[in-house]
Design a protein around this motif. Structure first.
Motif, PDB file in Angstrom:
ATOM      1  N   TRP A  30       2.103 -12.869   5.487  1.00  0.00           N
ATOM      2  CA  TRP A  30       3.612 -13.369   4.974  1.00  0.00           C
ATOM      3  C   TRP A  30       4.085 -13.615   4.171  1.00  0.00           C
ATOM      4  O   TRP A  30       5.424 -12.838   3.805  1.00  0.00           O
TER       5      TRP A  30
ATOM      6  N   TRP B 141       5.826  -3.651   1.237  1.00  0.00           N
ATOM      7  CA  TRP B 141       5.994  -3.994  -0.379  1.00  0.00           C
ATOM      8  C   TRP B 141       6.435  -2.935  -0.568  1.00  0.00           C
ATOM      9  O   TRP B 141       7.668  -3.080  -1.415  1.00  0.00           O
TER      10      TRP B 141
ATOM     11  N   LEU C 272       0.101  -9.419  -2.770  1.00  0.00           N
ATOM     12  CA  LEU C 272      -0.322  -8.444  -2.329  1.00  0.00           C
ATOM     13  C   LEU C 272      -1.647  -8.150  -2.055  1.00  0.00           C
ATOM     14  O   LEU C 272      -2.522  -8.739  -0.784  1.00  0.00           O
TER      15      LEU C 272
ATOM     16  N   LEU D 106      -3.048  -9.515   6.869  1.00  0.00           N
ATOM     17  CA  LEU D 106      -2.713  -8.315   7.262  1.00  0.00           C
ATOM     18  C   LEU D 106      -2.648  -7.306   7.187  1.00  0.00           C
ATOM     19  O   LEU D 106      -3.972  -6.878   6.533  1.00  0.00           O
TER      20      LEU D 106
ATOM     21  N   ALA E 257      -2.074 -11.517   0.757  1.00  0.00           N
ATOM     22  CA  ALA E 257      -1.547 -11.141   1.071  1.00  0.00           C
ATOM     23  C   ALA E 257      -2.413  -9.659   2.488  1.00  0.00           C
ATOM     24  O   ALA E 257      -2.385 -10.189   3.108  1.00  0.00           O
ATOM     25  N   VAL E 258      -2.791  -9.316   1.744  1.00  0.00           N
ATOM     26  CA  VAL E 258      -4.120  -8.465   2.763  1.00  0.00           C
ATOM     27  C   VAL E 258      -4.972  -8.850   2.790  1.00  0.00           C
ATOM     28  O   VAL E 258      -5.344  -8.481   3.905  1.00  0.00           O
TER      29      VAL E 258
ATOM     30  N   ALA F  42       1.186  -3.480   5.359  1.00  0.00           N
ATOM     31  CA  ALA F  42       1.167  -4.637   3.766  1.00  0.00           C
ATOM     32  C   ALA F  42       2.138  -4.027   3.114  1.00  0.00           C
ATOM     33  O   ALA F  42       3.183  -3.672   2.289  1.00  0.00           O
TER      34      ALA F  42
ATOM     35  N   LEU G 187       3.429 -11.908   1.037  1.00  0.00           N
ATOM     36  CA  LEU G 187       3.946 -10.298   0.802  1.00  0.00           C
ATOM     37  C   LEU G 187       5.613 -11.098   0.279  1.00  0.00           C
ATOM     38  O   LEU G 187       5.629  -9.857  -0.367  1.00  0.00           O
TER      39      LEU G 187
END
Length: 103
Positions: free
Chosen positions: A3, A62, A46, A53, A49-50, A58, A6
């Motif tokens: 998070w 985004w 990003l 997530l 983040a994935v 995500a 993100l």
């Protein structure tokens, strides 16, 4: 941690898009270079983040929050007009992102 990455990705994407306006269609060197840097950092965040997530969630957050925030930035920074129809469409996007988060 996903998070946080993100949130950073959203902030960097917003900054890159604002700078895009100042690049004046790649006619100004510094804003043009900065735009690519901010977008690159945004995609990197990003990507991080994935790791933790779901990709669909995500990316939806985004892009959805990016759309909302850049609309607000356009309104406040560049005095762009936002119609009621546009606000309704953005609200639908935000509702969709919330719907994806609610399992």
């Amino acid at each position: 941690m996903g998070w946080i990455y993100l949130s950073i990705a959203i902030a960097l994407e917003l900054t890159g898009t604002i700078i895009m306006k100042y690049s004046a269609g790649f006619t100004k060197l510094l804003p043009s270079v900065l735009m690519f840097i901010f977008y690159g950092l945004s995609f990197t965040s990003l990507n991080l983040a994935v790791r933790t997530l779901n990709l669909s969630l995500a990316y939806a957050i985004w892009s959805g929050l990016g759309t909302l925030l850049i609309t607000l930035a356009g309104y406040y920074l560049f005095h762009e007009v936002i119609t009621l129809r546009q606000w309704i469409c953005i609200a639908i996007i935000v509702i969709g992102v919330i719907g994806l988060k609610i399992n």
